[in-house]
Structures are given as C-alpha cells and as structure tokens.
Write a protein that holds these residues in place. Structure first.
Motif, PDB file in Angstrom:
ATOM      1  N   VAL A  60     -16.395   9.554  39.092  1.00 11.33           N
ATOM      2  CA  VAL A  60     -17.234   9.587  37.902  1.00 11.33           C
ATOM      3  C   VAL A  60     -18.682   9.663  38.364  1.00 11.33           C
ATOM      4  N   SER A  61     -19.629   9.548  37.457  1.00 10.18           N
ATOM      5  CA  SER A  61     -21.043   9.563  37.825  1.00 10.18           C
ATOM      6  C   SER A  61     -21.518   8.153  38.177  1.00 10.18           C
ATOM      7  N   PRO A  62     -22.692   8.030  38.782  1.00  7.68           N
ATOM      8  CA  PRO A  62     -23.185   6.709  39.166  1.00  7.68           C
ATOM      9  C   PRO A  62     -23.607   5.821  38.012  1.00  7.68           C
ATOM     10  N   VAL A  63     -23.822   6.406  36.813  1.00  6.68           N
ATOM     11  CA  VAL A  63     -24.248   5.631  35.649  1.00  6.68           C
ATOM     12  C   VAL A  63     -23.549   6.150  34.394  1.00  6.68           C
ATOM     13  N   CYS A  64     -23.858   5.465  33.275  1.00  2.89           N
ATOM     14  CA  CYS A  64     -23.052   5.558  32.052  1.00  2.89           C
ATOM     15  C   CYS A  64     -23.022   6.914  31.365  1.00  2.89           C
ATOM     16  N   SER A  65     -24.154   7.345  30.797  1.00  2.90           N
ATOM     17  CA  SER A  65     -24.150   8.530  29.936  1.00  2.90           C
ATOM     18  C   SER A  65     -23.716   9.806  30.653  1.00  2.90           C
ATOM     19  N   PRO A  66     -24.065  10.030  31.920  1.00  8.63           N
ATOM     20  CA  PRO A  66     -23.570  11.231  32.586  1.00  8.63           C
ATOM     21  C   PRO A  66     -22.045  11.307  32.655  1.00  8.63           C
ATOM     22  N   THR A  67     -21.398  10.191  32.956  1.00  9.68           N
ATOM     23  CA  THR A  67     -19.931  10.195  32.997  1.00  9.68           C
ATOM     24  C   THR A  67     -19.349  10.547  31.645  1.00  9.68           C
ATOM     25  N   ARG A  68     -19.898   9.982  30.587  1.00 10.74           N
ATOM     26  CA  ARG A  68     -19.381  10.237  29.242  1.00 10.74           C
ATOM     27  C   ARG A  68     -19.533  11.709  28.876  1.00 10.74           C
ATOM     28  N   ALA A  69     -20.679  12.298  29.237  1.00  8.00           N
ATOM     29  CA  ALA A  69     -20.888  13.712  28.957  1.00  8.00           C
ATOM     30  C   ALA A  69     -19.897  14.578  29.723  1.00  8.00           C
ATOM     31  N   GLU A  70     -19.648  14.239  30.979  1.00  9.21           N
ATOM     32  CA  GLU A  70     -18.726  15.034  31.785  1.00  9.21           C
ATOM     33  C   GLU A  70     -17.296  14.915  31.275  1.00  9.21           C
ATOM     34  N   MET A  71     -16.914  13.711  30.867  1.00  6.10           N
ATOM     35  CA  MET A  71     -15.581  13.512  30.317  1.00  6.10           C
ATOM     36  C   MET A  71     -15.388  14.305  29.032  1.00  6.10           C
ATOM     37  N   LEU A  72     -16.385  14.285  28.162  1.00  4.41           N
ATOM     38  CA  LEU A  72     -16.276  14.936  26.858  1.00  4.41           C
ATOM     39  C   LEU A  72     -16.246  16.454  26.961  1.00  4.41           C
ATOM     40  N   THR A  73     -16.932  17.022  27.958  1.00  8.50           N
ATOM     41  CA  THR A  73     -17.118  18.471  28.013  1.00  8.50           C
ATOM     42  C   THR A  73     -16.378  19.170  29.141  1.00  8.50           C
ATOM     43  N   GLY A  74     -15.968  18.426  30.174  1.00  5.51           N
ATOM     44  CA  GLY A  74     -15.367  19.064  31.333  1.00  5.51           C
ATOM     45  C   GLY A  74     -16.375  19.774  32.213  1.00  5.51           C
ATOM     46  N   ARG A  75     -17.659  19.445  32.014  1.00  6.45           N
ATOM     47  CA  ARG A  75     -18.742  20.116  32.722  1.00  6.45           C
ATOM     48  C   ARG A  75     -19.721  19.077  33.277  1.00  6.45           C
ATOM     49  N   TYR A  76     -20.396  19.442  34.369  1.00  6.00           N
ATOM     50  CA  TYR A  76     -21.363  18.511  34.952  1.00  6.00           C
ATOM     51  C   TYR A  76     -22.435  18.141  33.932  1.00  6.00           C
ATOM     52  N   HIS A  77     -22.827  16.886  33.955  1.00  9.08           N
ATOM     53  CA  HIS A  77     -23.700  16.336  32.908  1.00  9.08           C
ATOM     54  C   HIS A  77     -25.039  17.041  32.828  1.00  9.08           C
ATOM     55  N   LEU A  78     -25.558  17.538  33.946  1.00  8.76           N
ATOM     56  CA  LEU A  78     -26.851  18.211  33.908  1.00  8.76           C
ATOM     57  C   LEU A  78     -26.777  19.528  33.154  1.00  8.76           C
ATOM     58  N   ARG A  79     -25.623  20.149  33.120  1.00  6.36           N
ATOM     59  CA  ARG A  79     -25.462  21.378  32.340  1.00  6.36           C
ATOM     60  C   ARG A  79     -25.645  21.087  30.849  1.00  6.36           C
ATOM     61  N   GLY A  80     -25.266  19.880  30.442  1.00  6.45           N
ATOM     62  CA  GLY A  80     -25.354  19.505  29.041  1.00  6.45           C
ATOM     63  C   GLY A  80     -26.635  18.797  28.667  1.00  6.45           C
ATOM     64  N   GLY A  81     -27.639  18.819  29.569  1.00  5.18           N
ATOM     65  CA  GLY A  81     -28.925  18.234  29.243  1.00  5.18           C
ATOM     66  C   GLY A  81     -28.996  16.723  29.360  1.00  5.18           C
ATOM     67  N   VAL A  82     -27.959  16.094  29.913  1.00  8.94           N
ATOM     68  CA  VAL A  82     -27.957  14.635  30.051  1.00  8.94           C
ATOM     69  C   VAL A  82     -28.552  14.295  31.408  1.00  8.94           C
ATOM     70  N   SER A  83     -29.799  13.846  31.380  1.00 12.74           N
ATOM     71  CA  SER A  83     -30.531  13.580  32.618  1.00 12.74           C
ATOM     72  C   SER A  83     -30.933  12.124  32.775  1.00 12.74           C
ATOM     73  N   LEU A  92     -26.348  14.728  24.517  1.00 19.44           N
ATOM     74  CA  LEU A  92     -25.548  15.866  24.948  1.00 19.44           C
ATOM     75  C   LEU A  92     -25.937  17.091  24.140  1.00 19.44           C
ATOM     76  N   ASP A  93     -26.297  18.167  24.837  1.00 21.31           N
ATOM     77  CA  ASP A  93     -26.737  19.396  24.175  1.00 21.31           C
ATOM     78  C   ASP A  93     -25.781  19.825  23.072  1.00 21.31           C
ATOM     79  N   LEU A  94     -26.353  20.390  22.032  1.00 22.85           N
ATOM     80  CA  LEU A  94     -25.562  20.753  20.862  1.00 22.85           C
ATOM     81  C   LEU A  94     -24.729  22.010  21.067  1.00 22.85           C
ATOM     82  N   ASP A  95     -25.010  22.760  22.116  1.00 21.74           N
ATOM     83  CA  ASP A  95     -24.173  23.933  22.381  1.00 21.74           C
ATOM     84  C   ASP A  95     -23.021  23.613  23.325  1.00 21.74           C
ATOM     85  N   GLU A  96     -22.798  22.335  23.570  1.00 21.40           N
ATOM     86  CA  GLU A  96     -21.629  21.899  24.340  1.00 21.40           C
ATOM     87  C   GLU A  96     -20.509  21.505  23.372  1.00 21.40           C
ATOM     88  N   THR A  97     -19.288  21.789  23.745  1.00 22.52           N
ATOM     89  CA  THR A  97     -18.125  21.457  22.932  1.00 22.52           C
ATOM     90  C   THR A  97     -17.402  20.262  23.542  1.00 22.52           C
TER      91      THR A  97
END
Length: 575
Positions: A60-83, A92-97
């Motif tokens: 998982v990621s080293p901290v909370c919100s990045p892991t949640r974004a990656e779990m929800l989208t199947g994509r690395y958290h930085l792709r979804g704007g979670v920094s 989490l970016d609105l163009d992520e599903t």
C-alpha cells in the motif's frame, strides 16, 4: 467518474456475490497474531487468512489518502491528483472512476462507513463516487472517538458510542437491510490511528502487560493503546462475520481485509525497516486477506507481490464484469494467483511514493529512495545494500524509477491547477465547508497545525477574516448554518458571510462555551487538535452566484473580546 468507459457482466446469469471490504487505519503488517506478534490476539482477522487466502507481500502507500485512491481506482494516487492528506490535496480527481461506481451500475447497493479521506464536498464526496449510503467522516483524522459529531450523507449527526463500534454497527445494519440484494460494504475503520482512545474493556488487559520484543524507539504506552485498538478491530470483524453467518450470506460474500499503511509508531513489525510515512518495506507492507467460502481456496499463501492498485481489476475479474477503462489500470487482476497453483506470472515493479521519496519493489529486490538496492529474500530487513555488486540491475531499476517519477510529475502538474472547494454540486443537498479547508487572516489562529480536525479561534478584530476559495457549481439560494462556540461574556458580535456581491449577516446571540474534549479519553499524549461540542447556529439565506470566488467571513461589530470559535459552515440548497 470518468466520462468514457464500458462495462458489462460477461454472464448475465451469474450470481452476484456480496462484497465486504474492511480497511484499517495505521495498522501495520505486524499488528496481528496471524503475522506472529506475541503481544496480542486477533482470531477473527486471522481466520480470514486461514479460511481464505493471504498475500505475503502486499503493498500500500506510506499514508492514508494515497492508498484509498489507489484502491478505489486501480491507479497510482498521483495520477488521480492525490498528493497530500489535507488542504484539498487528498481529493481524488473527478475524471477518475471508482470500482464502487461500476458496481453501482451493475445493480449493487453500496455503502461506506468510516473514514473516506478522498474529498469532502460533492462531487468528491463518497455519495458522488459510487456510494448510495455514507456514514462517518471525510477528513484525514478525527479528534474524538466517543460519540463524536459525524455525518450521514452530508448532514452532520451525532455518533453513538466508541467510533469503530458505531461504524461497524452501521455496516451491520446496512447488511441486514440489504440482505436480499447484492451489496458492497466498504468499512474503512478509523483505528488504530491517533488519538489513542479505546474503551477500558480493550485497554485494561494491556495496561500492566509486559510487552515482548520491544524495538528501538518504541513507546510501550503508545503500543499498548494501539494493540488494544487492534483487538477491538478484531472484535468488530467478528461481529460483521457473525452477521453474515446469521443471514446465511457467508458463502455468497467476498470479504477483503487490509490496512492503509505501516504502523503509526515504532513497534513489532517483523523486523522490517520503516513505519508509517516511510517508503521502506515496513512503511508500505500490509496484511491482505480474501475470503469467499466455497469459491476461493482455503489457507493459501500467495508469495507474489501485489498491491492496492490490484484491487479494482481483481474485483472486475472475479465478478465477471468486462470493464474497459479509458484510463489504463496500473494494477492487474490477481485472479490467476488466487485460483491457479502454477500461474504464469511475470515479474513486475510496484512503486511507492510519499513526500518526494520513491521506492520500488520487484519480486526479489527493493530500490529505496536513496538508490540503495536490497535483496529482500536474503536481507528482508534492508541492512546490507548491494548496488555496488549489482550495477546493471541498479541502473535498470534506477532508470525505471526516474521514468515513473517524471511521468507522475507531469500528470500531477496537470491535475493540481487551483482546485477550489465546491459548493452546490448536482445531487448534493448539503455542502460542508469546514475550518480545515479555510484560511485564517489577521489574528485568527487554527487550533492545531494539523488541519484535519481543527477549528478557528482567536477571532478578536474587525481586521480579521476567514476565507475559503470556492466554486459554486449550481447557483441559487442556500440556507447557512454555522457550528460555533462563544462564552456568555462575548455574545453579541455581528458578522458577515459574503461571496461576490451577495452576503448574509448574523449575530452571536446564544452563549455556548463547552470545554475542550479528548484529553479525558487519551491513553497517551496526542498530536491532533482537541475538539469541542460545537453548536449549530441558523444564520439565514444567501444567494450564491455560479463560478469561482472567495467566500469570506468577517466581523461587523465585536462588543466583547472575541467573535466566536468556528468549526464548520453547512450550506443547504433551498431551491
């Protein structure tokens, strides 16, 4: 939700299994008896790995919100704007599903109960990201775990009892209510994240216990509280599993259990290097269990590396849903590893990033953020770097890391262009604008340097103000409600809430001066802000014009020494 995607069930006659995902907060790989910790017992969680499967190396990621974004989208958290984890950087970016949106479209009734941490205001709110029902909090952490103020589908409500128990009870109620429908229950519990609060029932057995296997830098009192919270989690897992058995749903429910990062203190973690916040092995390795009785093999240990980015594609594959995203997954389906004893599985790289530090993991090697290479089979504790003896491999992995970082930086630069906090999104009756998302000016101060559960105080001057950068999506009339405190001697201040040319004025007419809360339940000293029992004040109605602007709160008259302490503004659509 991404605008372009296609999905359908490959077999319309397939029985849709229910899905239960339990995500814990700051529980390390080593915080289970399953992984060998001698200091606690977690039989209900352990059973998920014994009756189902366990992944030995799950990242998982080293901290909370990045892991949640990656779990929800199947994509690395930085792709979804979670920094980051606050100040809007957790959104989490609105163009992520999210996979919840796909399951919703496939006929699942969906509920989330706990800590969201990927955006508060619609359309970032869980009700807008695939969840019909939400009960919990959207912030990164909460300041009180005993009957705190939470929210139910955007509306502030009062919690009932110890927070982890309350969240679990709401999930159990949702399962009971929807037992005859395919359901997705996402239970992101808030523990053992600080503040270290846990009922006596769980803490007392640890209070005088001598801990085994202390590590360098360990605070035994913190560890005791954390382990007590983990045993409480185990009890709650047992409650949910018992409900599934009672309703005869156990064989038709896929249960998944993992944590969002490494442990939030130095404590037993299998000797691995790193803790929460670190990209080393101990900061990013999580337990991961899957149980689906009668379908998934029992007691299987999978040694291939996997991660939170794999959850979305794995769910689609297990459920027989053909999903063609317009944004490619970084993860891959784990179904072959789950069902095939000798699955063909190519080696891969999983990247972990936080605070400008990136590590990467292959099946056998770890390249840390400083460029040190470790053979994780021979040296699982990262004590003996081998980059000098393996220059070609080091160069290859270093190049891969550089390429990945450049790609993520480019995506993030496009994602983070001045995202305002939204008000009045379609489908949102309520919009919360907390102190966490605001900016203080003049003498106004935040109650804690960590914004997530903070409030504004020291509002003493007509020159002071509080502002939010907002975007009104749907113009119209909104009722305004403030959550405040003010002592008797300071009542009478008048204030103005303004956006553009429109404003509404209010007056602090009723005293409400509760004490700070939290310290009475803390087992160890906390970092987070203490909280108060803030009171709702009906201010009036304001018309909000569509577009981006600055929402400001200023004082018109201060007869006493201060205006008020402010926790939250709630906007309710009236037209």
């Amino acid at each position: 939700m991404s605008a372009f995607y296609a999905c359908h069930s490959e077999d319309k006659g397939i029985v849709k299994p229910n899905i239960l995902i339990i995500l814990t907060d700051d529980q390390g790989w080593g915080d289970l008896s399953f992984t060998g910790n001698p200091n606690l017992q977690t039989p209900n969680i352990d059973k998920l790995g014994e009756v189902g499967i366990s992944f030995d190396r799950f990242y998982v990621s080293p901290v909370c919100s990045p892991t949640r974004a990656e779990m929800l989208t199947g994509r690395y958290h930085l792709r979804g704007g979670v920094s980051g984890t606050s100040a809007g950087q957790e959104r989490l970016d609105l163009d992520e599903t999210t996979f919840a949106e796909i399951l919703q479209s496939e006929g699942y009734v969906t509920g989330a109960f706990g800590k969201w941490h990927n955006g508060m205001q619609h359309p970032y709110h869980p009700n807008a990201r695939g969840f019909d029902e939400f009960y919990g909090f959207c912030s990164g952490h909460w300041g009180n775990y005993f009957s705190p103020t939470l929210e139910h589908n955007g509306k502030p409500v009062q919690g009932q009892g110890f927070l982890a128990d309350d969240l679990t009870s709401k999930a159990i109620g949702f399962i009971e209510e929807n037992k005859d429908k395919p359901f997705l229950v996402y239970l992101p519990l808030n523990t053992p994240h600080s503040p270290m609060q846990v009922p006596d029932r769980w803490y007392d057995p640890f209070s005088n216990k001598m801990l085994d296997s202390l590590v360098i830098g360990e605070d035994p009192d913190f560890t005791k509280a954390a382990l007590a919270m983990c045993e409480n989690i185990d009890w709650n897992v047992g409650r949910v599993m018992e409900q599934l058995k009672k309703l005869k749903l156990e064989e038709n429910t896929l249960v998944i259990y993992f944590s969002d990062n490494g442990p939030n203190s130095f404590r037993w973690n299998g000797g691995m290097k790193g803790r929460k916040g670190s990209t080393d092995e101990g900061g990013v390795r999580s337990p991961f269990f899957m149980q689906w009785k009668g379908t998934i093999p029992e007691g299987k240990l999978i040694k291939e590396i996997a991660g939170a980015i794999d959850l979305f594609p794995t769910l689609m594959d297990l459920l027989g849903i053909s999903y063609n995203p317009d944004k490619s997954f970084d993860g891959k389906s784990l179904k072959p590893l789950i069902f095939n004893e000798n699955a063909t599985w190519e080696d891969r790289i999983i990247y972990r990033h936080w605070n400008n530090r990136t590590s990467l993991r292959t099946q056998d090697f770890l390249l840390d953020h400083e460029g040190n290479l470790f053979d994780m089979n021979k040296d699982p504790y990262q004590q003996y770097p081998i980059q000098d003896s393996k220059p070609e491999l080091t160069a290859k992995l270093s190049s891969a890391k550089d390429t990945w970082e450049n790609e993520m930086a480019n995506e993030l630069e496009n994602d983070l262009k001045a995202r305002s906090f939204t008000i009045g999104a379609p489908g949102a009756k309520y919009t919360q604008m907390p102190a966490r998302d605001g900016d203080a000016h003049g003498g106004v101060q935040r109650s804690n340097r960590f914004p997530n559960d903070s409030f504004f105080e020291n509002w003493q001057s007509l020159e002071d103000s509080i502002t939010w950068n907002v975007e009104v999506i749907e113009p119209g009339k909104y009722e305004v409600e403030l959550y405040y405190t003010c002592p008797q001697e300071d009542i009478g201040s008048t204030f103005r809430l303004q956006l553009g040319e429109n404003y509404v004025d209010g007056k602090v007419e009723l005293a409400h001066d509760p004490p700070l809360q939290g310290m009475e339940n803390d087992r160890v000293k906390r970092m987070e802000s203490y909280v108060k029992d803030f009171k709702a004040m009906q201010v009036g109605e304001i018309y909000l014009e569509k577009g981006e602007a600055t929402l400001s709160l200023t004082a018109l008259d201060i007869p006493g020494s201060q205006v008020m302490d402010l926790r939250l503004i709630v906007f309710t659509k009236t037209n």
